[in-house]
Design a protein around this motif. Structure first.
Motif, PDB file in Angstrom:
ATOM      1  N   ALA A 133     -77.335 -23.822 -32.209  1.00 37.42           N
ATOM      2  CA  ALA A 133     -77.071 -24.429 -33.108  1.00 37.42           C
ATOM      3  C   ALA A 133     -78.210 -24.734 -34.208  1.00 37.42           C
ATOM      4  O   ALA A 133     -78.265 -24.671 -34.402  1.00 37.42           O
ATOM      5  N   GLY A 134     -77.771 -26.070 -34.089  1.00 42.90           N
ATOM      6  CA  GLY A 134     -78.936 -27.056 -34.795  1.00 42.90           C
ATOM      7  C   GLY A 134     -80.754 -26.478 -34.530  1.00 42.90           C
ATOM      8  O   GLY A 134     -81.535 -26.463 -35.069  1.00 42.90           O
ATOM      9  N   ARG A 135     -80.688 -26.203 -32.909  1.00 40.41           N
ATOM     10  CA  ARG A 135     -82.080 -25.388 -32.666  1.00 40.41           C
ATOM     11  C   ARG A 135     -82.639 -23.550 -33.138  1.00 40.41           C
ATOM     12  O   ARG A 135     -83.497 -23.683 -34.161  1.00 40.41           O
ATOM     13  N   ARG A 136     -81.285 -23.743 -33.535  1.00 40.73           N
ATOM     14  CA  ARG A 136     -81.848 -21.956 -33.878  1.00 40.73           C
ATOM     15  C   ARG A 136     -81.892 -22.376 -35.537  1.00 40.73           C
ATOM     16  O   ARG A 136     -82.673 -21.354 -36.642  1.00 40.73           O
ATOM     17  N   ARG A 137     -81.173 -23.045 -36.706  1.00 36.98           N
ATOM     18  CA  ARG A 137     -81.280 -23.382 -37.580  1.00 36.98           C
ATOM     19  C   ARG A 137     -83.015 -24.255 -38.203  1.00 36.98           C
ATOM     20  O   ARG A 137     -83.557 -23.636 -38.699  1.00 36.98           O
ATOM     21  N   PHE A 142     -88.771 -23.071 -39.436  1.00 28.78           N
ATOM     22  CA  PHE A 142     -89.770 -23.393 -39.574  1.00 28.78           C
ATOM     23  C   PHE A 142     -90.326 -22.078 -39.837  1.00 28.78           C
ATOM     24  O   PHE A 142     -91.458 -21.622 -40.297  1.00 28.78           O
ATOM     25  N   LEU A 143     -89.446 -20.586 -38.908  1.00 31.72           N
ATOM     26  CA  LEU A 143     -90.317 -19.429 -39.516  1.00 31.72           C
ATOM     27  C   LEU A 143     -90.396 -18.949 -40.779  1.00 31.72           C
ATOM     28  O   LEU A 143     -91.637 -18.413 -41.396  1.00 31.72           O
ATOM     29  N   ALA A 144     -89.258 -19.360 -41.534  1.00 32.61           N
ATOM     30  CA  ALA A 144     -89.269 -19.159 -43.198  1.00 32.61           C
ATOM     31  C   ALA A 144     -90.327 -19.972 -42.830  1.00 32.61           C
ATOM     32  O   ALA A 144     -91.311 -19.231 -44.680  1.00 32.61           O
ATOM     33  N   GLY A 145     -91.097 -20.784 -43.222  1.00 34.77           N
ATOM     34  CA  GLY A 145     -92.006 -22.037 -43.602  1.00 34.77           C
ATOM     35  C   GLY A 145     -93.458 -21.375 -43.399  1.00 34.77           C
ATOM     36  O   GLY A 145     -94.147 -21.644 -44.248  1.00 34.77           O
TER      37      GLY A 145
END
Length: 164
Positions: A133-137, A142-145
């Motif tokens: 879950a942490g990696r997904r977040r 990262f993608l949003a950035g």
């Protein structure tokens, strides 16, 4: 004398249990120890002066006394054997109770090991799930950035090109 024989026979049984000697062997030795006084009485050991002089006593009375002494010795031997058997049975019952308790403790230990393994699996599963879950977040941030920087850098690049 009876007490001494009982003490020796009981000590022998305790000694045999400590040294892991078969009970049947120890009981046979204890029986031999208890029969020894019967033999001594029957063979004439420990006779008084009057018993040794047949002229002073009636042979029937001597025979009656000897038979009575042998019967008394056998009665004591039977009583002692009964006491030894009871002690042996009590020790056997205590041994069986200890073995049952040890078996119960072993089952509890196995259950506790199984429960510990299940708890470890649950914790590992939860840990793995929380790591995923942490990696997904982090990936989402990262993608949003990247998207946000791309969305902002294009207009800023156009504006900078138009100014220059």
């Amino acid at each position: 004398m009876t007490t001494l024989i009982l003490m020796v026979a009981g000590g022998l049984l305790g000694w045999s249990a400590y040294h892991k000697i078969p009970e049947a062997f120890a009981v046979a030795i204890a029986a031999a120890i208890m029969v020894l006084p019967v033999y001594l009485v029957a063979s004439g050991e420990g006779r008084t002066q009057a018993e040794e002089d047949p002229a002073k006593e009636d042979p029937a009375q001597v025979l009656r006394r000897r038979v009575q002494a042998v019967n008394q010795a056998f009665t004591e031997a039977v009583a002692l054997m009964d006491l030894l058997r009871r002690d042996l049975d009590a020790q056997q019952a205590a041994r069986e109770a200890l073995l049952a308790e040890a078996e119960r403790q072993q089952r509890l230990l196995e259950l506790n090991e199984e429960e510990a393994e299940k708890i470890r699996q649950i914790l590992i599963g939860e840990t793995k799930a929380s790591i995923r879950a942490g990696r997904r977040r982090e990936l989402r941030f990262f993608l949003a950035g990247i998207l946000l920087s791309a969305a902002l850098s294009i207009p800023i690049g156009i504006w900078v090109n138009s100014i220059s």
